[in-house]
Design a protein around this motif. Structure first.
Motif, PDB file in Angstrom:
ATOM      1  N   ALA A 104       0.829  -1.210   0.000  1.00  0.00           N
ATOM      2  CA  ALA A 104       0.000   0.000   0.000  1.00  0.00           C
ATOM      3  C   ALA A 104       0.860   1.255   0.000  1.00  0.00           C
ATOM      4  CB  ALA A 104      -0.924  -0.009   1.219  1.00  0.00           C
ATOM      5  N   LEU A 105       1.934   1.223   0.786  1.00  0.00           N
ATOM      6  CA  LEU A 105       2.820   2.386   0.853  1.00  0.00           C
ATOM      7  C   LEU A 105       3.492   2.635  -0.498  1.00  0.00           C
ATOM      8  CD1 LEU A 105       4.149   4.610   2.469  1.00  0.00           C
ATOM      9  CD2 LEU A 105       5.867   2.956   3.231  1.00  0.00           C
ATOM     10  N   ALA A 106       3.957   1.561  -1.151  1.00  0.00           N
ATOM     11  CA  ALA A 106       4.599   1.706  -2.461  1.00  0.00           C
ATOM     12  C   ALA A 106       3.629   2.248  -3.498  1.00  0.00           C
ATOM     13  CB  ALA A 106       5.165   0.359  -2.907  1.00  0.00           C
ATOM     14  N   ALA A 107       2.382   1.764  -3.470  1.00  0.00           N
ATOM     15  CA  ALA A 107       1.381   2.248  -4.426  1.00  0.00           C
ATOM     16  C   ALA A 107       1.120   3.735  -4.232  1.00  0.00           C
ATOM     17  CB  ALA A 107       0.092   1.455  -4.266  1.00  0.00           C
ATOM     18  N   LEU A 108       1.026   4.166  -2.978  1.00  0.00           N
ATOM     19  CA  LEU A 108       0.754   5.572  -2.701  1.00  0.00           C
ATOM     20  C   LEU A 108       1.922   6.446  -3.155  1.00  0.00           C
ATOM     21  CD1 LEU A 108      -1.515   7.233  -1.496  1.00  0.00           C
ATOM     22  CD2 LEU A 108      -0.365   7.107   0.716  1.00  0.00           C
ATOM     23  N   LEU A 109       3.143   5.976  -2.933  1.00  0.00           N
ATOM     24  CA  LEU A 109       4.306   6.743  -3.368  1.00  0.00           C
ATOM     25  C   LEU A 109       4.407   6.801  -4.889  1.00  0.00           C
ATOM     26  CD1 LEU A 109       6.985   5.555  -0.777  1.00  0.00           C
ATOM     27  CD2 LEU A 109       5.692   7.688  -0.805  1.00  0.00           C
ATOM     28  N   GLU A 110       3.831   5.810  -5.572  1.00  0.00           N
ATOM     29  CA  GLU A 110       3.760   5.817  -7.030  1.00  0.00           C
ATOM     30  C   GLU A 110       2.539   6.573  -7.539  1.00  0.00           C
ATOM     31  OE1 GLU A 110       5.858   4.704  -9.315  1.00  0.00           O
ATOM     32  OE2 GLU A 110       7.306   4.048  -7.800  1.00  0.00           O
ATOM     33  N   ARG A 111       1.868   7.274  -6.620  1.00  0.00           N
ATOM     34  CA  ARG A 111       0.668   8.077  -6.924  1.00  0.00           C
ATOM     35  C   ARG A 111      -0.447   7.207  -7.500  1.00  0.00           C
ATOM     36  NH1 ARG A 111       1.384  13.191  -5.724  1.00  0.00           N
ATOM     37  NH2 ARG A 111       3.510  13.940  -5.465  1.00  0.00           N
ATOM     38  N   GLU A 112      -0.697   6.130  -6.804  1.00  0.00           N
ATOM     39  CA  GLU A 112      -1.834   5.269  -7.103  1.00  0.00           C
ATOM     40  C   GLU A 112      -2.593   5.035  -5.802  1.00  0.00           C
ATOM     41  OE1 GLU A 112      -0.496   1.663  -8.823  1.00  0.00           O
ATOM     42  OE2 GLU A 112       0.397   2.610 -10.600  1.00  0.00           O
ATOM     43  N   VAL A 113      -3.911   4.862  -5.913  1.00  0.00           N
ATOM     44  CA  VAL A 113      -4.713   4.562  -4.735  1.00  0.00           C
ATOM     45  C   VAL A 113      -4.587   3.067  -4.446  1.00  0.00           C
ATOM     46  CG1 VAL A 113      -7.033   4.485  -3.765  1.00  0.00           C
ATOM     47  CG2 VAL A 113      -6.310   6.463  -5.123  1.00  0.00           C
ATOM     48  N   PRO A 114      -4.086   2.669  -3.271  1.00  0.00           N
ATOM     49  CA  PRO A 114      -3.987   1.243  -2.952  1.00  0.00           C
ATOM     50  C   PRO A 114      -5.368   0.586  -2.934  1.00  0.00           C
ATOM     51  CG  PRO A 114      -2.687   2.582  -1.423  1.00  0.00           C
ATOM     52  CD  PRO A 114      -3.548   3.520  -2.210  1.00  0.00           C
ATOM     53  N   GLN A 115      -5.447  -0.581  -3.545  1.00  0.00           N
ATOM     54  CA  GLN A 115      -6.735  -1.294  -3.568  1.00  0.00           C
ATOM     55  C   GLN A 115      -7.249  -1.550  -2.167  1.00  0.00           C
ATOM     56  OE1 GLN A 115      -8.733  -2.185  -5.990  1.00  0.00           O
ATOM     57  NE2 GLN A 115      -7.525  -1.926  -7.872  1.00  0.00           N
ATOM     58  N   SER A 116      -6.330  -1.772  -1.212  1.00  0.00           N
ATOM     59  CA  SER A 116      -6.745  -2.067   0.154  1.00  0.00           C
ATOM     60  C   SER A 116      -7.429  -0.887   0.837  1.00  0.00           C
ATOM     61  CB  SER A 116      -5.530  -2.501   0.982  1.00  0.00           C
ATOM     62  OG  SER A 116      -4.536  -1.466   0.991  1.00  0.00           O
ATOM     63  N   LEU A 117      -7.244   0.318   0.297  1.00  0.00           N
ATOM     64  CA  LEU A 117      -7.844   1.509   0.914  1.00  0.00           C
ATOM     65  C   LEU A 117      -9.061   2.014   0.160  1.00  0.00           C
ATOM     66  CD1 LEU A 117      -4.641   3.614   1.740  1.00  0.00           C
ATOM     67  CD2 LEU A 117      -5.795   1.923   3.164  1.00  0.00           C
ATOM     68  N   ALA A 118      -9.459   1.306  -0.897  1.00  0.00           N
ATOM     69  CA  ALA A 118     -10.536   1.807  -1.754  1.00  0.00           C
ATOM     70  C   ALA A 118     -11.802   2.104  -0.966  1.00  0.00           C
ATOM     71  CB  ALA A 118     -10.811   0.804  -2.869  1.00  0.00           C
ATOM     72  N   GLU A 119     -12.235   1.140  -0.149  1.00  0.00           N
ATOM     73  CA  GLU A 119     -13.497   1.331   0.576  1.00  0.00           C
ATOM     74  C   GLU A 119     -13.374   2.397   1.651  1.00  0.00           C
ATOM     75  OE1 GLU A 119     -14.954  -2.326   2.107  1.00  0.00           O
ATOM     76  OE2 GLU A 119     -15.146  -3.292   0.143  1.00  0.00           O
ATOM     77  N   THR A 120     -12.138   2.669   2.084  1.00  0.00           N
ATOM     78  CA  THR A 120     -11.947   3.643   3.172  1.00  0.00           C
ATOM     79  C   THR A 120     -11.957   5.071   2.670  1.00  0.00           C
ATOM     80  OG1 THR A 120     -10.596   2.020   4.358  1.00  0.00           O
ATOM     81  CG2 THR A 120     -10.430   4.305   5.077  1.00  0.00           C
TER      82      THR A 120
END
Length: 401
Positions: A104-120
């Motif tokens: 999740a941290l890597a996705a966010l740093l790559e300017r992507e929304v982590p799938q695990s945080l979608a519902e949040t």
């Protein structure tokens, strides 16, 4: 330094091209607004407004997106999309979840929304609320709110931190907090790593030790020397200007080194221009030097003759000599009472007093505030006085130098 207040407000004058969202989170954002719409025609009209550039600058703050949208009337409408910001406790849980999940941290740093945080973090049912100052308030969203929603989706495509800002936190503060939490997680996962890390104990590093004396400084040079030669390339800077800058910088450095005083500290623009011009004698100036005089005179709003006269005074005795040239004043009678008889006794003639000046035909002496006499000369029947010689506390000596 960027403060939290600065980090929590972003304005986008331009929005990435296109209307349709590209990322899955951008499409989810649009779906959240379309889910509350009861009129597909309004959505289609909003999409057209977005494509035609009716949405002006978009400003995003926690819980709110605001823009002015131009409709069919001359005056644009203030349009807003609201999304509830997270409370501190919600942010604490969210940040802890991201810091503990490297994916999740890597996705966010790559300017992507982590799938695990979608519902949040993506808008839930009924969370995205449109408002507009237009009269069409019966069945939101209106076409203006729809246009803003489509444009905002393109911002989210390019930068998911826009969505996190809507939820209440700016990018800089989020990254700083995630860095701290990630370091804490890494330390907990490797509790013994610090003992194996090569280094020096703080007590030993800060212990007092005797250091060898520094070597004696080198002696200051006698002079600054000659600057290097510069090629006369039409595409290069003016060689004379480069020579002037290098020579002046070297002379200033030498003065600082030997006297610990800045020779040009406190000079006015005019005084510094005179100082620079004084390095080039006025007699027989080359074409390049004439250009330097012209540029300095233009920069100070004076004539080249004024500059040449000032430069002659500067060569006579620096800033004090320039003051004697430009600042008439009323000295006490004592210096004049002693100077005039001394000049007569030396067969220099009778000098007429006027303020701080003694004049006899083509010769003149000016008493400076430093108690030195400065000699001047002029052509017969011409009040065009120019500095000459060197100053002296004795008027006869100053006149004959």
């Amino acid at each position: 330094m960027i403060t939290a207040r600065d980090d929590r407000r972003r304005t986008f004058e331009t929005v990435p091209a296109g209307v349709e969202a590209v990322s899955w989170w951008g499409r989810a954002w649009v779906s959240a607004l379309e889910a509350v719409s009861r009129d597909p025609a309004r959505l289609a009209r909003g999409r057209t407004y977005a494509a035609e550039g009716h949405v002006d600058a978009v400003t995003i703050t926690p819980g709110r997106i605001v823009a002015y949208v131009r409709g069919s009337r001359p005056r644009p409408y203030r349009t807003e999309l609201s999304l509830p910001a997270f409370a501190d406790g919600e942010w604490r849980d969210l940040l802890e979840e991201v810091a503990a999940d490297p994916t999740a941290l890597a996705a966010l740093l790559e300017r992507e929304v982590p799938q695990s945080l979608a519902e949040t973090i993506l808008p839930g049912a009924g969370e995205l609320v449109p408002r507009c100052s237009c009269p069409d308030i019966a069945r939101p969203p209106c076409k203006h709110a729809a246009a803003l929603c489509y444009r905002a989706a393109r911002l989210l495509d390019a930068d998911p931190f826009v969505l996190l800002l809507l939820r209440g936190r700016g990018e800089r503060e989020l990254l700083d907090e995630l860095a701290r939490r990630s370091a804490a997680h890494a330390a907990r996962e490797q509790p013994d790593a610090a003992t194996d890390f090569p280094g020096v104990a703080a007590r030993a590093a800060l212990a007092r030790t005797s250091l060898p004396l520094l070597p004696a400084p080198l002696s200051a040079p006698v002079s600054v020397g000659l600057p290097p030669a510069y090629p006369a390339d039409p595409a290069a800077p003016d060689p004379l200007a480069l020579d002037q800058l290098a020579t002046d910088a070297a002379a200033r450095a030498l003065a600082l080194l030997t006297t610990a005083e800045d020779p040009i500290g406190g000079l006015t623009l005019w005084q510094d221009a005179v100082r620079l011009a004084s390095a080039h004698p006025t007699a027989g100036l080359t074409g390049a030097a004439r250009g330097l005089y012209r540029d300095l005179a233009r920069a100070t709003g004076r004539s080249t003759t004024d500059l040449a006269r000032g430069a002659a005074a500067w060569r006579q005795g620096g800033l004090r000599a320039l003051a004697a040239l430009e600042e008439p004043w009323d000295p006490p009678a004592g210096p004049f009472d002693r100077a005039r008889p001394a000049l007569l006794a030396a067969s220099q003639g009778s000098f007429r007093p006027d303020r701080n000046r003694l004049t006899a035909r083509t010769r003149q002496l000016r008493l400076g505030r430093d108690a030195l006499w400065y000699a001047y000369e002029s052509r017969p029947d011409d009040e065009d006085w120019w500095p000459t010689g060197r100053p002296s506390p004795d008027p006869v000596t100053a006149l004959l130098r």
